[in-house]
Write a protein that holds these residues in place. Structure first.
Motif, PDB file in Angstrom:
ATOM      1  N   HIS A   3       0.838  -1.206   0.000  1.00  0.00           N
ATOM      2  CA  HIS A   3       0.000   0.000   0.000  1.00  0.00           C
ATOM      3  C   HIS A   3       0.871   1.253   0.000  1.00  0.00           C
ATOM      4  CE1 HIS A   3      -3.509   2.518   0.806  1.00  0.00           C
ATOM      5  NE2 HIS A   3      -2.738   3.175   1.654  1.00  0.00           N
ATOM      6  N   LYS A   4       0.573   2.142  -0.914  1.00  0.00           N
ATOM      7  CA  LYS A   4       1.259   3.439  -0.944  1.00  0.00           C
ATOM      8  C   LYS A   4       0.373   4.456  -0.233  1.00  0.00           C
ATOM      9  CE  LYS A   4       3.578   6.619  -4.139  1.00  0.00           C
ATOM     10  NZ  LYS A   4       3.897   6.885  -5.565  1.00  0.00           N
ATOM     11  N   PHE A   5       0.796   4.860   0.958  1.00  0.00           N
ATOM     12  CA  PHE A   5       0.042   5.826   1.766  1.00  0.00           C
ATOM     13  C   PHE A   5       0.430   7.227   1.298  1.00  0.00           C
ATOM     14  CE2 PHE A   5      -0.232   8.601   5.531  1.00  0.00           C
ATOM     15  CZ  PHE A   5      -1.568   8.415   5.869  1.00  0.00           C
ATOM     16  N   ASN A   6      -0.537   7.937   0.718  1.00  0.00           N
ATOM     17  CA  ASN A   6      -0.237   9.200   0.032  1.00  0.00           C
ATOM     18  C   ASN A   6      -0.593  10.457   0.820  1.00  0.00           C
ATOM     19  OD1 ASN A   6       0.955   8.492  -2.513  1.00  0.00           O
ATOM     20  ND2 ASN A   6      -1.011   7.574  -3.088  1.00  0.00           N
ATOM     21  N   ARG A   7      -1.231  10.309   1.985  1.00  0.00           N
ATOM     22  CA  ARG A   7      -1.686  11.526   2.691  1.00  0.00           C
ATOM     23  C   ARG A   7      -0.532  12.380   3.181  1.00  0.00           C
ATOM     24  NH1 ARG A   7      -6.809  10.462   6.623  1.00  0.00           N
ATOM     25  NH2 ARG A   7      -6.138  12.512   7.398  1.00  0.00           N
ATOM     26  N   TYR A   8       0.534  11.743   3.581  1.00  0.00           N
ATOM     27  CA  TYR A   8       1.741  12.472   3.985  1.00  0.00           C
ATOM     28  C   TYR A   8       2.906  11.502   4.070  1.00  0.00           C
ATOM     29  CZ  TYR A   8       0.524  10.757   8.724  1.00  0.00           C
ATOM     30  OH  TYR A   8       0.195   9.993   9.802  1.00  0.00           O
ATOM     31  N   GLY A   9       4.110  12.063   4.244  1.00  0.00           N
ATOM     32  CA  GLY A   9       5.313  11.245   4.383  1.00  0.00           C
ATOM     33  C   GLY A   9       6.146  11.740   5.547  1.00  0.00           C
ATOM     34  N   LYS A  10       7.438  11.509   5.465  1.00  0.00           N
ATOM     35  CA  LYS A  10       8.299  11.811   6.620  1.00  0.00           C
ATOM     36  C   LYS A  10       8.472  13.310   6.857  1.00  0.00           C
ATOM     37  CE  LYS A  10      12.555  11.118   3.941  1.00  0.00           C
ATOM     38  NZ  LYS A  10      13.763  10.272   3.787  1.00  0.00           N
ATOM     39  N   GLU A  11       8.259  14.149   5.812  1.00  0.00           N
ATOM     40  CA  GLU A  11       8.428  15.593   6.018  1.00  0.00           C
ATOM     41  C   GLU A  11       7.377  16.141   6.982  1.00  0.00           C
ATOM     42  OE1 GLU A  11      11.071  17.311   5.224  1.00  0.00           O
ATOM     43  OE2 GLU A  11      11.806  15.426   4.386  1.00  0.00           O
ATOM     44  N   PHE A  12       6.143  15.631   6.864  1.00  0.00           N
ATOM     45  CA  PHE A  12       5.080  16.039   7.787  1.00  0.00           C
ATOM     46  C   PHE A  12       5.465  15.680   9.224  1.00  0.00           C
ATOM     47  CE2 PHE A  12       1.511  14.587  10.376  1.00  0.00           C
ATOM     48  CZ  PHE A  12       0.739  15.738  10.456  1.00  0.00           C
ATOM     49  N   ILE A  13       5.990  14.466   9.395  1.00  0.00           N
ATOM     50  CA  ILE A  13       6.340  13.992  10.743  1.00  0.00           C
ATOM     51  C   ILE A  13       7.477  14.835  11.316  1.00  0.00           C
ATOM     52  CG2 ILE A  13       7.080  11.976  12.087  1.00  0.00           C
ATOM     53  CD1 ILE A  13       5.932  10.220   9.763  1.00  0.00           C
ATOM     54  N   LYS A  14       8.479  15.103  10.482  1.00  0.00           N
ATOM     55  CA  LYS A  14       9.622  15.909  10.947  1.00  0.00           C
ATOM     56  C   LYS A  14       9.202  17.344  11.258  1.00  0.00           C
ATOM     57  CE  LYS A  14      12.627  14.590   7.643  1.00  0.00           C
ATOM     58  NZ  LYS A  14      13.928  14.400   6.937  1.00  0.00           N
ATOM     59  N   LYS A  15       8.218  17.842  10.513  1.00  0.00           N
ATOM     60  CA  LYS A  15       7.714  19.199  10.764  1.00  0.00           C
ATOM     61  C   LYS A  15       7.139  19.307  12.175  1.00  0.00           C
ATOM     62  CE  LYS A  15       3.813  20.803   9.050  1.00  0.00           C
ATOM     63  NZ  LYS A  15       2.753  21.160   8.072  1.00  0.00           N
ATOM     64  N   HIS A  16       6.616  18.174  12.661  1.00  0.00           N
ATOM     65  CA  HIS A  16       6.070  18.152  14.029  1.00  0.00           C
ATOM     66  C   HIS A  16       7.119  17.696  15.043  1.00  0.00           C
ATOM     67  CE1 HIS A  16       1.865  19.152  13.139  1.00  0.00           C
ATOM     68  NE2 HIS A  16       2.104  18.562  11.976  1.00  0.00           N
ATOM     69  N   LYS A  17       8.389  17.749  14.615  1.00  0.00           N
ATOM     70  CA  LYS A  17       9.535  17.494  15.510  1.00  0.00           C
ATOM     71  C   LYS A  17       9.514  16.093  16.129  1.00  0.00           C
ATOM     72  CE  LYS A  17      10.335  22.374  16.613  1.00  0.00           C
ATOM     73  NZ  LYS A  17       9.455  22.892  15.550  1.00  0.00           N
ATOM     74  N   SER A  64      10.561  11.786  15.302  1.00  0.00           N
ATOM     75  CA  SER A  64      11.311  10.842  14.468  1.00  0.00           C
ATOM     76  C   SER A  64      10.336  10.089  13.571  1.00  0.00           C
ATOM     77  CB  SER A  64      12.057   9.846  15.361  1.00  0.00           C
ATOM     78  OG  SER A  64      12.284   8.637  14.676  1.00  0.00           O
ATOM     79  N   PRO A  65      10.526  10.115  12.236  1.00  0.00           N
ATOM     80  CA  PRO A  65       9.613   9.366  11.355  1.00  0.00           C
ATOM     81  C   PRO A  65       9.541   7.884  11.694  1.00  0.00           C
ATOM     82  CG  PRO A  65      10.891  10.921  10.065  1.00  0.00           C
ATOM     83  CD  PRO A  65      11.465  10.953  11.454  1.00  0.00           C
ATOM     84  N   ASP A  66      10.691   7.269  11.993  1.00  0.00           N
ATOM     85  CA  ASP A  66      10.667   5.836  12.293  1.00  0.00           C
ATOM     86  C   ASP A  66       9.885   5.553  13.571  1.00  0.00           C
ATOM     87  OD1 ASP A  66      11.739   3.077  11.650  1.00  0.00           O
ATOM     88  OD2 ASP A  66      12.401   3.303  13.719  1.00  0.00           O
ATOM     89  N   ALA A  67      10.131   6.337  14.616  1.00  0.00           N
ATOM     90  CA  ALA A  67       9.412   6.124  15.882  1.00  0.00           C
ATOM     91  C   ALA A  67       7.916   6.350  15.693  1.00  0.00           C
ATOM     92  CB  ALA A  67       9.962   7.055  16.963  1.00  0.00           C
ATOM     93  N   TYR A  68       7.564   7.382  14.932  1.00  0.00           N
ATOM     94  CA  TYR A  68       6.155   7.712  14.664  1.00  0.00           C
ATOM     95  C   TYR A  68       5.464   6.549  13.945  1.00  0.00           C
ATOM     96  CZ  TYR A  68       2.261  10.533  12.645  1.00  0.00           C
ATOM     97  OH  TYR A  68       1.045  11.042  12.257  1.00  0.00           O
ATOM     98  N   ALA A  72       9.827   6.978  24.182  1.00  0.00           N
ATOM     99  CA  ALA A  72      10.188   5.627  24.633  1.00  0.00           C
ATOM    100  C   ALA A  72      10.768   4.821  23.472  1.00  0.00           C
ATOM    101  CB  ALA A  72       8.967   4.914  25.215  1.00  0.00           C
ATOM    102  N   GLN A  73      10.137   4.947  22.311  1.00  0.00           N
ATOM    103  CA  GLN A  73      10.628   4.246  21.124  1.00  0.00           C
ATOM    104  C   GLN A  73      12.027   4.736  20.740  1.00  0.00           C
ATOM    105  OE1 GLN A  73       9.424   1.741  19.419  1.00  0.00           O
ATOM    106  NE2 GLN A  73      10.740   1.798  17.602  1.00  0.00           N
ATOM    107  N   THR A  74      12.227   6.037  20.766  1.00  0.00           N
ATOM    108  CA  THR A  74      13.523   6.625  20.410  1.00  0.00           C
ATOM    109  C   THR A  74      14.605   6.195  21.397  1.00  0.00           C
ATOM    110  OG1 THR A  74      12.408   8.535  19.424  1.00  0.00           O
ATOM    111  CG2 THR A  74      14.738   8.805  19.985  1.00  0.00           C
ATOM    112  N   ASN A  75      14.271   6.193  22.686  1.00  0.00           N
ATOM    113  CA  ASN A  75      15.245   5.793  23.708  1.00  0.00           C
ATOM    114  C   ASN A  75      15.685   4.343  23.529  1.00  0.00           C
ATOM    115  OD1 ASN A  75      15.186   8.324  24.845  1.00  0.00           O
ATOM    116  ND2 ASN A  75      13.780   7.773  26.498  1.00  0.00           N
ATOM    117  N   TYR A  76      14.706   3.468  23.222  1.00  0.00           N
ATOM    118  CA  TYR A  76      15.064   2.057  23.036  1.00  0.00           C
ATOM    119  C   TYR A  76      15.886   1.880  21.761  1.00  0.00           C
ATOM    120  CZ  TYR A  76      14.902  -2.907  23.962  1.00  0.00           C
ATOM    121  OH  TYR A  76      15.277  -4.200  24.276  1.00  0.00           O
TER     122      TYR A  76
END
Length: 635
Positions: A401-415, A417-421, A493-497
């Motif tokens: 599935h290609k999720f098109n609503r947003y990508g990692k830039e949106f997540i980073k804009k909210h300060k 981590s894209p991976d943790a999010y 918590a995700q980032t710390n681990y």
């Protein structure tokens, strides 16, 4: 701090300047183990596990004895966990490689109109492979540096040297990862081309000269014509490699009774890589269907026999444009595969196929067909292997599935981590589907250390569970601000681990080391490892991995347990590609259901972030207006 918990000294570095993998403090690992599992098991089970764990870690107890042995092992090994890990993760696993173990990288769909298009593309691809191998052999690859958390650290390059020089040999109880380079045998100068379930030796160096693309094209054309002439008479021997490892080991033992088969096996086992010229799969080439074709070839009636799964790199070129690479995973991780395939795709895009200008070798010997002698016993094994692969093909439930609503830039804009999010979103989606949290595996590179592979980020944190409950429980009446706070706590918590894992301080490798060192000492398995909680902790119902790419392609793999999901994701600037797999015969799972929930959860998390950002902006503007009013009053 006891002598067991001292941090490793910094002086232990190899020629690359990388330190050795540390052995984490024993008590730190035991405490983290309890923390990771507390919210995933019943209170009664937790009390039992805590008592067992406390006993194991007691001063002067078994845990301290095993810890001392691990520290001694660290002194004499480049990487104390490597052998234990590769055996536990791969070589001891008896499941079939396709779907269960071997990941695939799916290339963009190619638009071939003629057979010449297919062979031109293949010749160009092989030329790129040979260029990349030259870089590896000359130790000319630039050193990788860590990205994401703790970016900029140099990484171990050892895995690259196994891309084209290793082989997974099946065994009755455990497989062997064979290194090809030796002082006795010359380095291989051939690849194997699979076509119509037959195997051909394509020498890529003749008279000390590497074949150019025109020569490769000529040889591939000869192979295709040779394959067509023998299509009806060829046993699909490659199917044997798709079976369970014990079954394939038994079949290989039967094969090598004959010298013809021994010679053929030797040529395959010593080749640089495989190139599989596939027949059209007869399906629309959606992302999902292309992923499935890469993972299993479509079974015995399609291209399932046109493979040799023990070889680390199998490049697939389908006549219908379905292309990619499927990998035997034991020698290297996904990022190494990504770096290699990105080089190849950029090479093919950046340098046009050179079929006319280059001079060719005047007399090209014909490629050699590999021959097989199949006894009735082997024929029976082939039938069984074909049936087993067919069951695997029918059982795989895949959704790309290609999720098109947003990508990692949106997540980073909210300060964040894209991976943790994304990991928190996966927890959210699983909870929405199944109403519970489960042990989750996310691979974390430990290439900061000598011979480093991966450890596990345990993404199913108590904080993530608190967040998903806040989002799903209608009775909690939490405000958006409170929900946002819980999301931030889950991300933290995700980032710390993650940082624990990439710095060699996570729990999974350490517990594995303690377990295996007790086996080496011929001790009875410690109770902590027979405890139900430890068994549950290693059933990764959610198996996840971030595999980002800078060119258009994506990675996929299957689940690791019968009732689980395999979830690979590729975050891009404005979209995220999710490859979700499960098994159809599990009444609990559904890839479509999971993807639908994931899309909903990502949307709700976006709405929450936007609402909070709007409130923050409004609050900031109000404060600015109030401050301005105060200033005017003062003046």
């Amino acid at each position: 701090m006891s002598v067991l918990d001292k941090k490793p000294s910094r002086e232990q570095k190899d020629d690359s300047g990388l330190p050795k993998l540390p052995v984490p403090p024993l008590q730190q690992t035991l405490d983290m183990y309890l923390k990771c599992m507390r919210h995933l098991i019943s209170e009664e089970q937790f009390r039992m596990t805590k008592a067992i764990t406390d006993n194991f870690g007691a001063p002067g107890g078994l845990g301290e004895r095993l810890q001392r042995k691990l520290l001694q092992r660290r002194e004499i090994k480049a990487n104390w966990v490597y052998d234990y890990w590769v055996e536990d993760m791969y070589l001891n696993n008896r499941l079939a490689l396709p779907v269960n173990s071997s990941p695939a990288m799916v290339f963009p769909k190619q638009n071939f109109t003629t057979q010449s298009d297919v062979l031109r593309f293949t010749a160009h691809l092989i030329s790129g492979v040979l260029e990349y191998k030259c870089l590896i052999d000359g130790h000319a690859l630039p050193v990788d540096f860590a990205r994401g958390q703790l970016a900029g650290t140099p990484l171990c390059m050892e895995q690259y040297y196994k891309l084209f020089s290793s082989y997974r040999l099946p065994g009755p109880k455990t497989d062997t990862l064979v290194a090809q380079k030796s002082f006795v045998m010359p380095e291989p100068e051939h690849i194997i081309v699979a076509c119509k379930n037959q195997f051909f030796v394509l020498d890529v160096v003749i008279n000390f000269r590497r074949l150019n693309e025109k020569d490769l094209f000529t040889q591939l054309l000869k192979i295709m014509r040779m394959a067509e002439s023998e299509e009806e008479n060829s046993p699909p021997i490659g199917l044997l490699t798709s079976d369970g490892r014990t079954e394939w080991a038994e079949a290989r033992s039967a094969l090598i009774q004959d010298s013809t088969n021994r010679d053929s096996l030797d040529m395959i086992e010593r080749c640089l890589c495989l190139v599989c010229l596939d027949e059209p799969c007869g399906m629309d080439l959606s992302d999902t269907n292309r992923a499935m074709m890469m993972l299993h070839g479509g079974g015995k009636d399609k291209n399932g026999g046109n493979r040799w799964y023990d070889k680390p790199m199998q490049f697939i070129v389908g006549a219908d444009g379905c292309c990619g690479v499927v990998c035997e995973h034991s020698p290297f991780e996904g990022i190494v595969l990504v770096q290699c395939t990105e080089y190849l795709l950029k090479y093919m895009k950046g340098s046009p196929a050179k079929l006319v200008r280059a001079a060719s070798v005047s007399e090209l010997p014909s490629p050699r067909r590999l021959h097989w002698k199949c006894s009735p016993e082997i024929q029976k094994m082939l039938t069984s292997s074909a049936d087993n692969l067919q069951r695997l093909v029918k059982n795989l439930d895949m959704n790309v599935h290609k999720f098109n609503r947003y990508g990692k830039e949106f997540i980073k804009k909210h300060k964040m981590s894209p991976d943790a999010y994304i990991q928190v979103a996966l927890q959210f989606a699983f909870y929405r589907c199944h109403g519970r949290a489960v042990p989750t595996y996310e691979s974390a590179s430990i290439r900061r250390f000598q011979e480093g592979r991966v450890d596990n980020i345990r993404s199913s944190t108590a904080e993530a569970l608190e967040f998903v409950k806040a989002m799903t429980d209608k009775k909690n009446n939490l405000t958006d601000t409170e929900k946002m706070e819980k999301l931030c706590e889950a991300i933290k918590a995700q980032t710390n681990y993650t940082i624990l894992a990439i710095t060699g301080m996570a729990i999974d490798n350490h517990l594995l080391g303690l377990r295996e060192i007790s086996k080496d000492l011929n001790l009875e398995k410690p109770e902590i490892f027979t405890d139900e909680t430890y068994v549950i902790s290693n059933q990764f119902i959610l198996s996840t991995s971030q595999v980002p790419t800078t060119v258009e392609m994506f990675c996929c793999y299957g689940p690791v347990v019968p009732n689980g999901y395999g979830t690979c994701y590729n975050p891009q600037s404005d979209h995220i590609i999710f490859c979700v797999s499960s098994f159809r015969d599990s009444p609990e799972t559904s890839s479509d259901m999971f993807v639908k929930a994931l899309v909903e959860c990502l949307g709700e998390m976006q709405d929450l972030c936007n609402t909070q950002a709007k409130h923050s902006n409004t609050r900031e503007r109000t404060e600015e207006v109030n401050e301005a009013a105060k200033d005017r009053g003062k003046t």
